[in-house]
Design a protein around this motif. Structure first.
Motif, mmCIF file in Angstrom:
data_model
loop_
_atom_site.group_PDB
_atom_site.id
_atom_site.type_symbol
_atom_site.label_atom_id
_atom_site.label_comp_id
_atom_site.label_asym_id
_atom_site.label_seq_id
_atom_site.Cartn_x
_atom_site.Cartn_y
_atom_site.Cartn_z
ATOM 1 N N MET A 1 21.533 -51.572 5.494
ATOM 2 C CA MET A 1 22.705 -50.771 5.855
ATOM 3 C C MET A 1 23.271 -51.078 7.246
ATOM 4 O O MET A 1 23.910 -50.233 7.864
ATOM 5 N N ARG B 1 27.583 -50.831 5.535
ATOM 6 C CA ARG B 1 27.459 -49.816 4.482
ATOM 7 C C ARG B 1 28.845 -49.237 4.202
ATOM 8 O O ARG B 1 29.784 -49.507 4.939
ATOM 9 N N GLY B 2 28.907 -48.422 3.118
ATOM 10 C CA GLY B 2 30.198 -47.897 2.693
ATOM 11 C C GLY B 2 30.714 -48.805 1.582
ATOM 12 O O GLY B 2 30.671 -50.043 1.715
ATOM 13 N N ALA B 3 31.167 -48.189 0.491
ATOM 14 C CA ALA B 3 31.446 -48.968 -0.717
ATOM 15 C C ALA B 3 32.420 -50.147 -0.492
ATOM 16 O O ALA B 3 32.070 -51.295 -0.794
ATOM 17 N N ARG C 1 22.531 -53.453 -3.631
ATOM 18 C CA ARG C 1 22.637 -51.984 -3.758
ATOM 19 C C ARG C 1 23.338 -51.707 -5.097
ATOM 20 O O ARG C 1 24.340 -52.350 -5.403
ATOM 21 N N CYS D 1 29.649 -37.472 4.544
ATOM 22 C CA CYS D 1 29.254 -38.866 4.758
ATOM 23 C C CYS D 1 30.289 -39.557 5.647
ATOM 24 O O CYS D 1 30.944 -38.910 6.476
ATOM 25 N N ASN D 2 30.440 -40.866 5.502
ATOM 26 C CA ASN D 2 31.470 -41.579 6.259
ATOM 27 C C ASN D 2 32.318 -42.381 5.293
ATOM 28 O O ASN D 2 31.853 -43.366 4.709
ATOM 29 N N THR E 1 38.912 -44.461 3.720
ATOM 30 C CA THR E 1 39.533 -43.898 2.521
ATOM 31 C C THR E 1 39.891 -42.440 2.841
ATOM 32 O O THR E 1 41.013 -42.163 3.272
ATOM 33 N N GLN F 1 25.211 -40.448 8.208
ATOM 34 C CA GLN F 1 26.481 -41.187 8.324
ATOM 35 C C GLN F 1 27.604 -40.275 8.820
ATOM 36 O O GLN F 1 28.573 -40.753 9.403
ATOM 37 N N GLY G 1 35.250 -39.722 0.033
ATOM 38 C CA GLY G 1 35.441 -41.038 -0.570
ATOM 39 C C GLY G 1 34.677 -41.119 -1.883
ATOM 40 O O GLY G 1 34.281 -40.105 -2.462
ATOM 41 N N ALA G 2 34.479 -42.341 -2.367
ATOM 42 C CA ALA G 2 33.730 -42.547 -3.614
ATOM 43 C C ALA G 2 33.041 -43.899 -3.572
ATOM 44 O O ALA G 2 33.473 -44.808 -2.843
ATOM 45 N N ASP G 3 31.988 -44.012 -4.345
ATOM 46 C CA ASP G 3 31.300 -45.292 -4.511
ATOM 47 C C ASP G 3 31.573 -45.898 -5.879
ATOM 48 O O ASP G 3 31.325 -47.086 -6.099
ATOM 49 N N ASN H 1 29.457 -40.326 -5.362
ATOM 50 C CA ASN H 1 29.617 -40.402 -3.896
ATOM 51 C C ASN H 1 28.308 -39.946 -3.263
ATOM 52 O O ASN H 1 27.348 -39.558 -3.971
ATOM 53 N N LYS H 2 28.261 -40.000 -1.957
ATOM 54 C CA LYS H 2 27.037 -39.700 -1.210
ATOM 55 C C LYS H 2 26.390 -38.391 -1.659
ATOM 56 O O LYS H 2 27.079 -37.408 -1.919
HETATM 57 O O1 MRU Z 1 25.071 -45.121 1.429
HETATM 58 P P1 MRU Z 1 26.407 -45.411 2.045
HETATM 59 O O2 MRU Z 1 26.518 -44.961 3.452
HETATM 60 O O3 MRU Z 1 26.831 -46.845 1.842
HETATM 61 O O4 MRU Z 1 27.394 -44.517 1.171
HETATM 62 C C1 MRU Z 1 28.776 -44.498 1.370
HETATM 63 C C2 MRU Z 1 29.392 -43.275 0.859
HETATM 64 O O5 MRU Z 1 28.946 -42.658 -0.059
HETATM 65 C C3 MRU Z 1 30.607 -42.801 1.517
HETATM 66 O O6 MRU Z 1 30.588 -41.439 1.626
HETATM 67 C C4 MRU Z 1 31.841 -43.124 0.840
HETATM 68 O O7 MRU Z 1 32.545 -42.086 0.378
HETATM 69 C C5 MRU Z 1 32.060 -44.269 0.041
HETATM 70 S S1 MRU Z 1 32.661 -45.496 1.134
HETATM 71 C C6 MRU Z 1 34.310 -45.095 1.517
#
Ligand code: MRU
Length: 347
Positions: free
Chosen positions: A48, A51-53, A91, A158-159, A170, A197, A236-238, A248-249
């Motif tokens: 990480m 990190r972040g999608a 991941r 999260c971030n 996002t 995060q 946000g979303a993954d 998401n997180k």
């Molecule tokens: O495990 P991470 O820090 O990679 O997860 C990222 C997230 O889940 C973020 O909250 C996010 O919404 C997706 S990235 C814009």
């Protein structure tokens, strides 16, 4: 994004090197790491550093460009396939990684046996993927700020900021643009156990932009909903599925349930790279389970009973029925329509 007055991207490709801001060090120190080997980029995705999608999507695309440069002529195709398979499993939850890797892989294969050309195409395809992702995020900000009322008190988790993407973010792109438009907003930053995060990275980004905010523990959000002090949730979303369910997180689902209970709008922001057009619903999404030490330790500090096991799912699923709308580069859609609308506009 602005960091200490200078403009940065979260990661970039330069002369056969991938450079990235080390997100494990934010906010305590600002360090840029450089990688010349695609396997080192895989390690950076796993630990990480990046990190972040959308950011790991770009990292995966750049890693494929490095792999094409590293591949021996006589084994070009098999080396590339092996590299792709290794990067894909770094991941599992954010589909951006697969989308980034696959797009560079497929573009490159088309130019075999002209390997000089194929290697150039790998770099161009990786740059194009990252640029498209960055532009989607900028558009999400322009479009998303419209649903942020002046005076809004926004909860985020999260971030989903510039560091989680190539640039802009996002959910934070919409927040950033609302602030730049002069709207008076306040952001509750959910700290996001166990890797923090929110309290490390989102709080850092908001401070750098001068956006009023406060960190709250993950379990404090219910209190602020109850006090009627949250007007909007933006995350946000993954991965976004065809039926509008999202991953998401971990902890996102409970914020969505709270928003429903309190009749507060709950919006998700996602670029095209986060859409999975093969995923029917949330239960199809693989959820990453991370090491229990992330919960039980902080560096050298023991934070839990050493003899007890800990469970560490990194993501959860928020069903479409709890989501007010999905903010995309093409507009804001009902969750059930988002995949179809973005797919149509893409093709
Ligand atoms: O495990 P991470 O820090 O990679 O997860 C990222 C997230 O889940 C973020 O909250 C996010 O919404 C997706 S990235 C814009």
């Amino acid at each position: 994004m602005l960091i200490n007055g200078n403009e940065y991207k979260s990661l970039w490709l330069e002369a056969n090197r991938v450079l990235m801001i080390d997100q494990n060090k934010i906010p305590y120190s600002f360090e840029i790491k450089a990688f010349e080997d695609y396997e080192a980029v895989i390690a950076a995705i796993k630990d990480m550093t990046v990190r972040g999608a959308p950011a790991i999507g770009a990292a995966g695309a750049y890693a494929m460009a490095l792999a094409a440069a590293q591949a021996p002529d006589e084994k070009f195709r098999s080396f590339l396939r092996m590299a792709k398979d290794k990067i894909l499993i770094a991941r599992p939850t954010a589909v951006d990684l697969a989308n980034g890797v696959q797009s560079v892989y497929e573009s490159t294969l088309k130019f075999i046996p002209d390997l000089v050309h194929a290697r150039q195409i790998a770099v161009l395809a990786a740059l194009e993927f990252a640029q498209k992702s960055e532009e989607d995020c900028r558009r999400i900000g322009v479009i998303g700020q419209e649903i942020v009322p002046d005076g809004a008190r926004i909860l985020t988790h999260c971030n989903a900021g510039a560091l989680a993407t190539v640039d802009w973010g996002t959910a934070l792109s919409a927040i950033r643009m609302a602030h730049r438009k002069g709207k008076k907003i306040f952001v509750y930053v959910s700290e996001t156990r166990p890797r923090l995060q929110g309290s490390r990275i989102t709080a850092f980004e908001l401070e750098q932009e001068g956006i009023p905010h406060a960190i709250v523990t993950d379990s404090a959000s219910g209190f602020y909903f109850w006090k009627n002090e949250v007007d909007l949730v933006l995350v946000g979303a993954d991965r976004v599925c065809l039926n509008g369910d999202i991953a998401n997180k971990i902890g996102t689902y409970e914020k969505a349930v709270l928003a429903k209970e309190h009749k507060i709008p709950f919006y998700v922001a996602a670029p095209l790279s986060t859409f999975d057009y093969t995923c029917n619903h949330g239960s199809d999404i693989p959820i990453e389970i991370r090491d229990e030490d992330e919960i039980k330790r902080w560096g050298d500090i023991q934070m839990a009973n050493p003899g007890s096991p800990a469970l560490n799912p990194a993501f959860d699923i928020t069903p479409a029925r709890l989501i007010t709308g999905i903010i995309t580069h093409r507009g804001i859609f009902k969750p059930k329509e988002a995949a179809q609308k973005t797919h149509q506009s893409h093709s």
